[in-house]
Design a protein around this motif. Structure first.
Motif, short mmCIF file in Angstrom:
data_model
loop_
_atom_site.label_atom_id
_atom_site.label_comp_id
_atom_site.label_asym_id
_atom_site.label_seq_id
_atom_site.Cartn_x
_atom_site.Cartn_y
_atom_site.Cartn_z
N LYS A 105 -7.25 -15.20 -4.42
CA LYS A 105 -7.34 -13.65 -4.21
C LYS A 105 -5.83 -13.38 -3.75
O LYS A 105 -4.96 -14.14 -3.22
CB LYS A 105 -8.09 -13.42 -2.67
N THR A 106 -5.49 -12.13 -4.07
CA THR A 106 -4.15 -11.49 -3.49
C THR A 106 -4.11 -10.43 -2.91
O THR A 106 -4.72 -9.45 -3.45
CB THR A 106 -3.13 -11.57 -4.86
N TYR A 107 -3.83 -10.27 -1.55
CA TYR A 107 -3.78 -8.89 -0.83
C TYR A 107 -2.37 -8.88 -0.44
O TYR A 107 -1.81 -9.81 0.41
CB TYR A 107 -4.61 -9.13 0.44
N LYS A 108 -1.61 -7.80 -0.72
CA LYS A 108 -0.21 -7.29 -0.36
C LYS A 108 -0.45 -6.12 0.50
O LYS A 108 0.87 -5.87 1.06
CB LYS A 108 0.39 -7.27 -1.79
N ARG A 109 -1.27 -5.39 0.45
CA ARG A 109 -1.13 -4.24 1.23
C ARG A 109 -2.45 -3.90 2.10
O ARG A 109 -3.54 -4.48 1.79
CB ARG A 109 -1.10 -2.85 0.34
N LEU A 110 -2.36 -3.19 3.24
CA LEU A 110 -3.62 -3.31 4.20
C LEU A 110 -4.75 -2.52 3.35
O LEU A 110 -5.75 -2.93 3.71
CB LEU A 110 -3.15 -2.35 5.40
N ASP A 111 -4.39 -1.66 2.61
CA ASP A 111 -5.70 -0.86 1.68
C ASP A 111 -6.52 -1.92 0.96
O ASP A 111 -7.61 -1.92 0.91
CB ASP A 111 -5.03 0.08 0.50
N ASP A 112 -5.48 -3.12 0.59
CA ASP A 112 -6.23 -4.15 0.19
C ASP A 112 -7.39 -4.88 0.65
O ASP A 112 -8.24 -5.57 0.38
CB ASP A 112 -5.22 -5.29 -0.52
N LEU A 113 -7.25 -4.45 2.32
CA LEU A 113 -8.25 -5.35 2.81
C LEU A 113 -9.37 -4.58 3.51
O LEU A 113 -10.44 -4.91 4.06
CB LEU A 113 -7.56 -5.65 4.17
N SER A 114 -9.50 -3.24 2.77
CA SER A 114 -10.77 -2.51 3.03
C SER A 114 -11.98 -3.36 2.75
O SER A 114 -12.21 -3.97 1.65
CB SER A 114 -10.70 -1.23 2.10
N GLY A 115 -12.90 -3.35 3.59
CA GLY A 115 -14.32 -4.11 3.36
C GLY A 115 -14.17 -5.54 3.42
O GLY A 115 -15.22 -6.24 3.38
N TRP B 33 -5.46 0.85 11.21
CA TRP B 33 -5.76 1.05 10.04
C TRP B 33 -7.19 1.52 9.89
O TRP B 33 -7.61 2.54 9.11
CB TRP B 33 -5.91 -0.40 9.06
N ASN B 34 -8.09 0.97 10.46
CA ASN B 34 -9.62 1.46 10.64
C ASN B 34 -9.67 2.95 11.18
O ASN B 34 -10.26 3.73 10.46
CB ASN B 34 -10.67 0.49 11.16
N ALA B 35 -9.03 3.16 12.00
CA ALA B 35 -9.05 4.55 12.69
C ALA B 35 -8.50 5.44 11.95
O ALA B 35 -8.82 6.67 12.02
CB ALA B 35 -8.55 4.40 14.07
N ALA B 36 -7.39 5.02 11.08
CA ALA B 36 -6.63 6.14 10.17
C ALA B 36 -7.33 6.30 8.85
O ALA B 36 -7.16 7.36 8.01
CB ALA B 36 -5.24 5.79 9.97
N ASN B 37 -8.46 5.29 8.57
CA ASN B 37 -8.99 5.64 7.23
C ASN B 37 -10.56 5.59 7.22
O ASN B 37 -11.11 4.68 6.75
CB ASN B 37 -8.44 4.43 6.53
N PRO B 38 -11.01 6.64 8.02
CA PRO B 38 -12.54 6.65 8.17
C PRO B 38 -13.23 7.04 6.82
O PRO B 38 -14.60 6.68 6.96
CB PRO B 38 -12.82 7.85 9.12
N ASP B 39 -12.58 7.41 5.76
CA ASP B 39 -13.24 7.65 4.72
C ASP B 39 -13.32 6.30 3.52
O ASP B 39 -14.10 6.52 2.79
CB ASP B 39 -12.48 8.95 3.62
N LYS B 40 -12.64 5.27 4.21
CA LYS B 40 -12.56 3.89 3.60
C LYS B 40 -13.75 2.88 4.22
O LYS B 40 -14.01 3.18 5.41
CB LYS B 40 -11.23 3.33 3.27
N LYS B 41 -14.18 1.99 3.47
CA LYS B 41 -15.04 0.89 3.86
C LYS B 41 -14.01 0.24 5.12
O LYS B 41 -13.00 -0.56 4.78
CB LYS B 41 -15.30 -0.11 2.83
N ALA B 42 -14.41 -0.08 6.10
CA ALA B 42 -13.72 -0.56 7.42
C ALA B 42 -13.43 -2.15 7.15
O ALA B 42 -14.03 -2.73 6.63
CB ALA B 42 -14.43 -0.39 8.88
#
Length: 271
Positions: free
Chosen positions: A126-136, A154-163
């Motif tokens: 697996k390769t994660y390089k951004r915080l968005d990659d960590l969704s879910g 990040w969770n607080a700022a992205n309520p529309d994405k899987k925490a």
């Protein structure tokens, strides 16, 4: 013969006087108890029951030959270090501490002592390089750490994405154990500093991938490491002493030498 005996007795007396003066000087010094979890290699760890690491050797260099202070290191669970500072049990904390505003309200920071980027460690496939990659994805963090705060924000700022699934663990679950939890499939990733992550993965022979975060997280203090003191008169005096010594150690090359020894490169000259 008589003169020889008198000379011998005089020498013994002088040695005894020297030892008494030395003991008196040591007793007059203020003891600085430095709290560290001894589980954040290469910043702080133990080897053959001896304190080791960049932070440890740096603090020793700072207080070397001090006529006012003497050092004592104490291993403390990470989540008890700051409460110990609050209670006056420790006068200083050395444990790869980063800056955040919540801490700045209660503690005094030294000048920065090293700089490392955030990194995301995951399984080798697996390769994660951004915080968005960590969704879910799932992780383990120490409550109150900068890494926990980044993920919570990040969770607080992205309520529309899987925490991001944040699991809080105690200070007794060290970073090495948490990295091993990735390898055995218990969690997906660990957000931590790049220096420590790469060091532990290599040292433990873990089949994991360490990727530095490609986006900017935080502000100007992002990735900087500090020593911490209580926010009181004594803490501020100690901060001034430490900062003065840090400047001298940077100028004479000691910081760079320790950085290369423990980090494998120069993470201090650009501070």
């Amino acid at each position: 013969m008589k003169k020889r005996v008198q000379g011998f007795l005089l020498a013994i007396s002088l040695i005894g006087l020297f030892l008494l003066v030395k003991e008196a000087d040591a007793a007059a010094k203020t003891t600085i108890t430095v709290a560290t979890d001894s589980d954040t290699a290469p910043f702080t760890y133990k080897e053959d029951d001896k304190f080791k690491g960049y932070d440890i050797d740096l603090v020793k260099a700072i207080f070397k030959d001090s006529k006012k202070y003497k050092l004592k290191f104490q291993t403390v669970p990470f989540d008890s270090i700051l409460t110990g500072l609050d209670a006056g049990k420790y006068q200083m904390a050395a444990n790869d501490f980063n800056y955040n505003e919540e801490r700045a309200e209660k503690y005094v920071f030294s000048d920065p002592v090293s700089k490392s980027n955030y990194a995301i460690t995951s399984s080798s496939g697996k390769t994660y390089k951004r915080l968005d990659d960590l969704s879910g994805k799932s992780t383990e963090v120490l409550s109150g750490s900068n890494y926990a705060q980044v993920l919570e924000n990040w969770n607080a700022a992205n309520p529309d994405k899987k925490a991001i699934d944040i699991n809080y663990v105690s200070g007794t679950t060290g970073i090495t154990s948490r990295l091993q939890h990735i390898e055995n499939g218990k969690i997906d990733f660990i957000l931590y500093d790049a220096i420590s992550s790469a060091y532990i993965v290599d040292d433990q022979g873990l089949d994991l991938k360490v990727n530095q975060v490609e986006e900017q997280i935080g502000g100007e203090t992002d990735g900087l490491e500090y020593l911490l003191f209580p926010k009181d008169e004594e803490g501020e005096k100690l901060q001034q002493f430490v900062n003065k010594r840090l400047a001298a150690l940077k100028k004479d090359g000691t910081l760079a030498k320790l950085s290369k020894k423990y980090f494998g490169g120069d993470y201090v000259s650009d501070l």
